[in-house]
Structures are given as structure tokens and as C-alpha cells.
Design an enzyme around this catalytic site. Structure first.
Site, mmCIF file in Angstrom:
data_model
loop_
_atom_site.group_PDB
_atom_site.id
_atom_site.type_symbol
_atom_site.label_atom_id
_atom_site.label_comp_id
_atom_site.label_asym_id
_atom_site.label_seq_id
_atom_site.Cartn_x
_atom_site.Cartn_y
_atom_site.Cartn_z
ATOM 1 N N TRP A 240 0.831 -1.205 0.000
ATOM 2 C CA TRP A 240 0.000 0.000 0.000
ATOM 3 C C TRP A 240 0.862 1.250 0.000
ATOM 4 O O TRP A 240 0.657 2.164 -0.810
ATOM 5 C CB TRP A 240 -0.928 0.011 1.216
ATOM 6 C CG TRP A 240 -1.829 1.216 1.256
ATOM 7 C CD1 TRP A 240 -3.081 1.317 0.733
ATOM 8 C CD2 TRP A 240 -1.513 2.506 1.829
ATOM 9 N NE1 TRP A 240 -3.586 2.599 0.944
ATOM 10 C CE2 TRP A 240 -2.644 3.340 1.611
ATOM 11 C CE3 TRP A 240 -0.408 3.032 2.483
ATOM 12 C CZ2 TRP A 240 -2.686 4.671 2.043
ATOM 13 C CZ3 TRP A 240 -0.442 4.364 2.913
ATOM 14 C CH2 TRP A 240 -1.570 5.161 2.689
ATOM 15 N N TYR A 244 1.143 4.047 -2.943
ATOM 16 C CA TYR A 244 0.713 5.399 -2.600
ATOM 17 C C TYR A 244 1.821 6.406 -2.886
ATOM 18 O O TYR A 244 1.575 7.475 -3.468
ATOM 19 C CB TYR A 244 0.315 5.441 -1.127
ATOM 20 C CG TYR A 244 -0.218 6.779 -0.659
ATOM 21 C CD1 TYR A 244 -1.535 7.147 -0.903
ATOM 22 C CD2 TYR A 244 0.594 7.663 0.040
ATOM 23 C CE1 TYR A 244 -2.028 8.376 -0.467
ATOM 24 C CE2 TYR A 244 0.113 8.885 0.478
ATOM 25 C CZ TYR A 244 -1.198 9.237 0.227
ATOM 26 O OH TYR A 244 -1.671 10.452 0.655
ATOM 27 N N ASP A 260 -6.512 -0.614 -0.070
ATOM 28 C CA ASP A 260 -7.075 0.552 0.599
ATOM 29 C C ASP A 260 -8.567 0.370 0.842
ATOM 30 O O ASP A 260 -9.343 0.090 -0.079
ATOM 31 C CB ASP A 260 -6.829 1.796 -0.252
ATOM 32 C CG ASP A 260 -7.223 3.067 0.458
ATOM 33 O OD1 ASP A 260 -6.367 3.639 1.162
ATOM 34 O OD2 ASP A 260 -8.393 3.488 0.321
#
Length: 307
Positions: A240, A244, A260
Site C-alpha cells: 500500500w 501510494y 485501501d
């Protein structure tokens, strides 16, 4: 780079105008940046974003103001020959080089994302002024809410950042510090000062050490898989966080933080949230614009949860 310096006075020589390809949704970008602003370093008010910076031995501030079809950028603290780097960073942060038609066409292949684009045609990727700063914020945001991560960022800035005087900050309300540098964080007692898990503090220390060893760690470009693998090799950075950071700091338009929860909520049509694997399978239709699909899904999720 499209920028037009305003003529006239010495003060005006630090003002520039950057064209915005239309449509351009400033309000959504403003809200996103306001929610994620680091207290002391960034300040967002209606129609305006301001921050401190340190660059090539100079300390100063910049302010970005929304105008009709352009952004006005005011820079304080740099000589007249040193503005190009700042303007390049502003262009990336406000996603001024995006092609909204190409994004709309790519996401239009899926009726669901086509409808999202139709409702919010001017959404842009909230980029980053500094890759290291964004990555630190991403680590602070692991397993906590955006509001909690912002509070942690404020404590990190106050505890380890460099205080600035009012003259350096141009008396900008809310601007007091520079964001901590890798040198200031590599051996810092981050977990103790911020009262957060030791693993997360060590992750920030590891990131700082990697940045010192590889100054171009956050240079844009390269293949997405290689970028994600490089970031995941750092301690405490999982899938993640890597995606990101790739989205916001490295302009990887196909990055996609599939685990997410906000993305999963946005796709819940009343029969439950998709799994991570189901979300990835659905997102295949959005390539190579999955990062922009994520921005639309987050916006949709936020709109549904508004009172």
C-alpha cells in the site's frame, strides 16, 4: 514548462503564472491538500496553498493561488535564477501536465468509472513537493486515519524540523518550520517523541538512511513494478505505502494501492466490499490510469460519507 513571470517591481519578479489544462478541479485538490497538510510546514486556505521550503542552501516560502484558468505562484527566498526547480515541483504537485482527455478516455471503458469522471471531470492527482516528505507522511499514515496522521506530522515537525523566523516565512500564517531532513531523522527517537509503534519509527529512520545513501531515491520515471519493488525493499514499507508513494511522489499513473479500504468502500454497491484480489481484477480495465481511478474512488467514498 509554461510559466510567465509578471513584469514590474522587484517583488513581482518572484511571481509566476502556470497554465492549467481544463477542466481543472481546484476545490477537490485544495481539500485533499488541506486534509494532508503537515502543520507548521503547509497551510491551506480557500483558494490558496502555502508552504516552507529549503533548496540549494536557500530557505523561503511559496504560495499557490487559484485563478481562472491558471495558478499564480509567488516565491520568496530565492534569487531570480533559482525559480525553475520550484516551478517544476509545483507543476508536479498540482498535476499541471496531465491530459484530462486521455484519462477520461481510459477510464471511460468501465461504465462505473466513466460515471465518476462524468461527475468530477477535473480531478487531478495530488502530487508531492518533495518525495521524502511525502514518503514520511505515508509511513505516519499507516494503520491510522488521515486526521491522526496529520497530528503525528505536526508533532514530527515540531520535534525535529527546523524553526524559521517570521521574516523567512514572510509572516505567512501557520508556517513555522521546515520539514525534517533525512539527516535530522536518521538517528532520531521518533517513536518516543511521537508515542507511536517502534516499527514505524524505525521505518522512517530506514527511509532517511536510504535517502542519504541514494539521493535520487524519489526521482520520477522508471517502470512501476521496479519502482514498487525498490520502495518495498525499504524496512516498514509494504505494498500500500509503495503504491501510494508511487502515485503521489513519482507520478506513476498506473500505481494502485489495492488494499485501501476507501477504494473498496467506493465499489460497494450494496452487496459488500470487494476483496483486494477482486479489486485488482476490476482495476485491470482502468490501466494505465489506475492511480486516477483511485483518486475518483476516494472522492466518491468521501462524498458518500459526508453528513
Amino acid at each position: 514548462m509554461t510559466c510567465t513571470p509578471s513584469p514590474a517591481t522587484r517583488e513581482d519578479r518572484a511571481r509566476f503564472t502556470l497554465a492549467c489544462p481544463q477542466p481543472y478541479d481546484w476545490l477537490h485538490l485544495e481539500r485533499f491538500l488541506a486534509d494532508h497538510a503537515s502543520p507548521g510546514v503547509e497551510a491551506v486556505t480557500p483558494g490558496r496553498y502555502a508552504r516552507t521550503f529549503a533548496l540549494d542552501g536557500h530557505r523561503g516560502t511559496l504560495a499557490v493561488t487559484n485563478e481562472a484558468d491558471a495558478l499564480s505562484v509567488r516565491i520568496r527566498g530565492l534569487g531570480s535564477d533559482d525559480h525553475e526547480n520550484i516551478l517544476t515541483r509545483v507543476r508536479a504537485m498540482f498535476d499541471l501536465d496531465a491530459d484530462p482527455r486521455a484519462v477520461a478516455a481510459g477510464l471511460g471503458r468501465d461504465p462505473f468509472t466513466a460515471a465518476l469522471v462524468g461527475r468530477r471531470p477535473g480531478l487531478r492527482m495530488p502530487g508531492a513537493f518533495d518525495g521524502f516528505e511525502l514518503a514520511v507522511r505515508a509511513i505516519l499514515g499507516q494503520q491510522v486515519s488521515v486526521a491522526a496522521a496529520t497530528r503525528l506530522a505536526g508533532r514530527l515537525v515540531a520535534g525535529f524540523g527546523t524553526p524559521l523566523d517570521g521574516e523567512t516565512c514572510g509572516n505567512e500564517p501557520g508556517l513555522t518550520h521546515l520539514f525534517p531532513t533525512p539527516e535530522q531523522l536518521v538517528d532520531a527517537e521518533i517513536s518516543l517523541v511521537l508515542n507511536m509503534p517502534r516499527a514505524r519509527g524505525r521505518a522512517i529512520q530506514g527511509l532517511a538512511a536510504a535517502m542519504l545513501a541514494t539521493p535520487d531515491l524519489f526521482a520520477p520515471g522508471g517502470e512501476l513494478d521496479a519502482t514498487v519493488a525498490r520502495l518495498k525493499a525499504l524496512p516498514g514499507i509494504g505494498d500500500w505505502t509503495a503504491h501510494y508513494v508511487a502515485m503521489r511522489a513519482l507520478a506513476q499513473a498506473d500505481a494502485f494501492p489495492a488494499g485501501d479500504v476507501g477504494l473498496m468502500r467506493a465499489l460497494d454497491a450494496g452487496d459488500g466490499r470487494p476483496s483486494r484480489l477482486a479489486l485488482l481484477d476490476r482495476a485491470a480495465a482502468w490501466r494505465p490510469w489506475r492511480a486516477y481511478a483511485a483518486i475518483h474512488l476516494w472522492a466518491e467514498d468521501a462524498a458518500r460519507r459526508m453528513p
